[in-house]
Write a protein that holds these residues in place. Structure first.
Motif: not given
Length: 99
Positions: A24-26, A47-51, A53-57
């Motif tokens: 949703a954030w992404y 915010a999406a990254y914080r949820l 954190p292994d999704e560096f792209p």
């Protein structure tokens, strides 16, 4: 190009209903970026990254949004964070072509 206000309201509702739903954030961030709301998009990408954190792209997208919003120093700092994460992940997954 559609109902931008209505779409934003629905994204706001989605993140309110489930603040842990990274998608949703992404997708809200992608929506904002596509419509020129770069500063808001940057916050949403982060915010999406914080949820997840292994999704560096996703940080790469945040870099573009931060830069487009007129914050080159913030874009540089975020780019360095993304690069460090990608390098670390590539050490963990050397066969991952996506990295």
């Amino acid at each position: 190009m559609g109902d931008l206000v209505g779409a934003s309201a629905l994204f706001e509702r989605a993140v309110a209903l489930n603040p842990n739903l990274r998608e949703a954030w992404y997708y809200y961030a992608r929506h904002c970026y596509a419509h020129g709301d770069y500063a808001h998009a940057a916050k949403l990408f982060q915010a999406a990254y914080r949820l997840r954190p292994d999704e560096f792209p996703v940080l790469s997208l945040a870099v573009a949004a931060i830069d487009a919003s007129g914050d080159p120093a913030g874009a540089d700092a975020t780019a360095k964070q993304a690069l460090a994460g990608l390098l670390h992940q590539s050490e963990l997954e050397p066969d991952n072509a996506r990295l």
